[in-house]
Design a protein around this motif. Sequence first.
Motif, PDB file in Angstrom:
ATOM      1  N   ASP A 106      27.549 -11.480  25.014  1.00 20.16           N
ATOM      2  CA  ASP A 106      27.385 -12.066  26.236  1.00 20.16           C
ATOM      3  C   ASP A 106      25.783 -12.335  26.608  1.00 20.16           C
ATOM      4  O   ASP A 106      24.939 -11.166  26.931  1.00 20.16           O
ATOM      5  CB  ASP A 106      27.997 -11.010  27.159  1.00 20.16           C
ATOM      6  N   GLU A 160      20.676 -14.488  23.896  1.00 15.42           N
ATOM      7  CA  GLU A 160      20.156 -15.723  23.114  1.00 15.42           C
ATOM      8  C   GLU A 160      19.394 -15.418  21.695  1.00 15.42           C
ATOM      9  O   GLU A 160      18.517 -14.377  21.711  1.00 15.42           O
ATOM     10  CB  GLU A 160      19.276 -16.477  23.985  1.00 15.42           C
ATOM     11  N   CYS A 201      28.500 -16.985  18.167  1.00 16.29           N
ATOM     12  CA  CYS A 201      28.231 -16.810  19.742  1.00 16.29           C
ATOM     13  C   CYS A 201      29.574 -16.227  20.127  1.00 16.29           C
ATOM     14  O   CYS A 201      30.326 -16.833  20.941  1.00 16.29           O
ATOM     15  CB  CYS A 201      28.064 -18.254  20.289  1.00 16.29           C
ATOM     16  N   ASP A 254      30.433 -14.458  26.024  1.00 20.11           N
ATOM     17  CA  ASP A 254      30.248 -15.446  27.003  1.00 20.11           C
ATOM     18  C   ASP A 254      28.791 -15.907  27.408  1.00 20.11           C
ATOM     19  O   ASP A 254      27.892 -14.978  27.374  1.00 20.11           O
ATOM     20  CB  ASP A 254      31.052 -15.376  28.308  1.00 20.11           C
ATOM     21  N   ARG A 255      28.482 -17.179  27.439  1.00 19.64           N
ATOM     22  CA  ARG A 255      27.192 -17.630  28.001  1.00 19.64           C
ATOM     23  C   ARG A 255      26.089 -17.405  26.787  1.00 19.64           C
ATOM     24  O   ARG A 255      25.008 -17.211  27.266  1.00 19.64           O
ATOM     25  CB  ARG A 255      26.602 -17.377  29.111  1.00 19.64           C
ATOM     26  N   SER A 256      26.579 -17.049  25.584  1.00 18.11           N
ATOM     27  CA  SER A 256      25.619 -16.652  24.755  1.00 18.11           C
ATOM     28  C   SER A 256      24.803 -17.957  24.086  1.00 18.11           C
ATOM     29  O   SER A 256      25.654 -19.069  24.139  1.00 18.11           O
ATOM     30  CB  SER A 256      26.341 -15.848  23.497  1.00 18.11           C
ATOM     31  N   LYS A 257      23.792 -17.768  23.463  1.00 20.38           N
ATOM     32  CA  LYS A 257      23.248 -19.125  22.873  1.00 20.38           C
ATOM     33  C   LYS A 257      22.463 -18.824  21.815  1.00 20.38           C
ATOM     34  O   LYS A 257      21.954 -17.803  21.491  1.00 20.38           O
ATOM     35  CB  LYS A 257      22.276 -19.545  23.901  1.00 20.38           C
ATOM     36  N   CYS A 312      27.146 -22.861  13.890  1.00 21.95           N
ATOM     37  CA  CYS A 312      27.431 -21.898  15.224  1.00 21.95           C
ATOM     38  C   CYS A 312      28.921 -22.000  15.491  1.00 21.95           C
ATOM     39  O   CYS A 312      29.770 -23.041  15.535  1.00 21.95           O
ATOM     40  CB  CYS A 312      26.600 -22.508  16.294  1.00 21.95           C
ATOM     41  N   LEU A 356      31.274 -21.071  18.111  1.00 24.07           N
ATOM     42  CA  LEU A 356      30.860 -21.018  19.694  1.00 24.07           C
ATOM     43  C   LEU A 356      32.285 -20.459  20.317  1.00 24.07           C
ATOM     44  O   LEU A 356      32.941 -21.253  20.806  1.00 24.07           O
ATOM     45  CB  LEU A 356      30.623 -22.268  20.272  1.00 24.07           C
ATOM     46  N   GLY A 373      32.311 -17.670  22.660  1.00 25.09           N
ATOM     47  CA  GLY A 373      32.380 -17.370  23.812  1.00 25.09           C
ATOM     48  C   GLY A 373      32.761 -18.435  24.844  1.00 25.09           C
ATOM     49  O   GLY A 373      32.155 -19.764  24.576  1.00 25.09           O
ATOM     50  N   SER A 387      29.505 -20.810  25.803  1.00 26.02           N
ATOM     51  CA  SER A 387      28.466 -20.611  24.910  1.00 26.02           C
ATOM     52  C   SER A 387      27.848 -21.866  24.431  1.00 26.02           C
ATOM     53  O   SER A 387      28.333 -22.987  24.571  1.00 26.02           O
ATOM     54  CB  SER A 387      29.049 -19.816  23.773  1.00 26.02           C
ATOM     55  N   SER A 396      32.144 -24.784  26.153  1.00 27.88           N
ATOM     56  CA  SER A 396      31.103 -24.571  25.004  1.00 27.88           C
ATOM     57  C   SER A 396      30.287 -26.036  24.836  1.00 27.88           C
ATOM     58  O   SER A 396      30.949 -27.008  24.919  1.00 27.88           O
ATOM     59  CB  SER A 396      31.413 -23.881  23.877  1.00 27.88           C
TER      60      SER A 396
END
Lengths: 489, 248
Positions: A268, A271, A301, A304-307, A326, A328, A330, A333, A362
């Motif tokens: 979460d 990055e 990822c 949540d909101r990971s990058k 990737c 995605l 989350g 993300s 995402s």
Amino acid sequence: MADIDTIQTVEALAGDKYVHGFVTDIEQEFAAKGLNTDVIRFISAKKNEPDWMLQWRLDAYERWLVMDEPDWAKVSYPRIDYQDLYYYAAPKQKDGPKSLDEVDPELLDTYKKLGIPLREQEVLAGVQGAPRYAVDAVFDSVSVVTTFKAELAKVGVIFCPLSEAVRDYPDLVRQYLGSVVPVSDNYFACLNSAVFSEGSFVYVPPGVRCPMELSTYFRINALNTGQFERTLIIADKGSYVSYLEGCTAPMRDENQLHAAVVELIVLDDAEIKYSTVQNWYPGDADGKGGIYNFVTKRADCRGDRSKVSWTQVETGSAITWKYPSCVLRGADSMGEFYSIAITNGRQQADTGTKMIHLGAGSTSRIIAKGISAGRSSSTYRGLVSVHPKARGARNFTQCDSLLIGKTCAAHTVPYIEARNASAQLEHEATTTRLSEDQLFYVMQRGLSQEEAVQLLVNGFVKDVLQELPMEFAVEAQKLVAVSLEGSVG
Amino acid sequence: MLDIQNLQVCVADKPIIKGLSLQVPAGEVHAIMGPNGAGKSTLSYTLAGRNGYEVSGGSATLNGEDLLALDASARAARGVFLSFQYPLEIPGVPALTFVRTAMNAQRKARGEPEISAPDFLKRARAVAASLKMDMNMLKRGLNVGFSGGEKKRMEIFQMAMLEPRLLILDETDSGLDIDALKIVSEGVNALRAPDRAMLVITHYQRLLDYIRPDRVHVLAAGRIVASGGPELAQQLEREGYEKYETAA
């Protein structure tokens, strides 16, 4: 006219301009040639691995035996004889703790020649404004030294060779290794799982912003030896890390296999920025020698909101087969892929990315720039896949190809799957030839032909170069110029 | 200054310029007029040193130095500037970066030191203001998405920045509306100087109302077939090129 010159100049220069092509003369220890369970046991024993790790390798080997080498990429090469390779090579040295003073001077000299700072005090006392970053220096199958470990440990960041992490942080490694790229994900990843030798391990604890750039520098030296590095990076909740890998190899007439696996796990709000400057030996003008770069890189990822942001500058290797991706997972993300792939001489590159949208909201962004010169071939291959639960997923893709001369090729193979009607996907692609008109225009203003090509190419790749960490952007820009030297007659 | 003697040029083995002689003394502006296909653009490309324009005879010197022996960038360093009929787009390279790179390349070739960033910017601001150009335009990719008129103005900007000795304007008026034509012409006129020569290549007389030439030459079928004062341009506008084409 210009085109005949082009071909001749490229042929004359393609092999000679590689500046990292020297061989380090050092006594090395090898595993027996070929691949079997004994060799795998040998590697595992060399690394003092616990039994679970050995079993993991042996299991991967069993699976690999029944898999087929993939043939869908737009590259061609003679069949690889996997029994004619060495799977482990390491400089001979005494056991015990490795302080830099105990490292073979030949090795230190090698990294000095390559411009890689290994002595912390030199880095610290270095010229004002010199880049300060931690380095894990990998030479064939072992890590020579890892710098700034102590300083990083103060903030809880673990940065060490993977073989060390297997011993010192077994819980973390067991939890995450193979969780992004499963053992039998693909032929080369499976091979890597059986015989992986060295690579880096990074763990950034919750809420920590890693205080410096981390980097791993891979050097292939030994003859007829495959390099199978494996990198595992975990960014725990709310953390941030920027990591860079660089790679070079000697000029040899034989092809060498490099089959790496990189796994990134992002929780979460965390990055990871992962940059690659790949400059393996590309082979000579006739396509003799060079590295087969068959690499699996994937980021999960999970949070949540990971990058995750992949940036790659691919200038080397005879053949590149690589799709940093990737997953995605989350909600909200975000995945990014910025790529410059340059092929010259007889190089072949089939590279791109996969953006797998699983999480709602995402987003992903792909900027891929391919430059082909000489008689080379460059393919962008990419997948954007939106799964049913990924409400409001968005992707923007831009693929641009630049052709220099008339004997090279560029291909774009985008796959797009949308299984959620709310997804917004954009794809733009262009293919242009570096024109005589543009070259003349720039030369008329006073630039030599080489300078004119550099200026035009730098303009073409600018969007991607500016994504690299500042310390490496200048280096990468020079590399781009060197790779294309003599590409126009 | 510029001295062309019996110049013969082939493009793809086809003779286009067939014995052209022309002298442009320092401080003068000469116009070259002629029908389509007369060899006007071939003359400008040949003087600038474009590949594929094979000189099969004659000579061209600038201040006594053989231009034809030099490549395009070396000619630029000696002061040859060609304002293109169709300026090229250079994506990702801002105009300011482009001009500064060019200026320093020329200086290096002449053995002069590079211009400092502050000096360069100061000059760029002044020149942009005189051409009524927005500085933001100079920070975008060179000519990318510019209108025809903006591209021509950018050519004049580059010319004013690089301060060439021999200025060749190839159909600079094409694609310009009357306001842009005025601004561009003022920019060119400001560059008139005793140590500069200008060659204004145009199909129409219109441009010459703004850039007054000292001499006018008619180019037809690869040769100069008539020369005169500014009044020759008026005459061409009235009578057309027909009689020269049949004469050639």
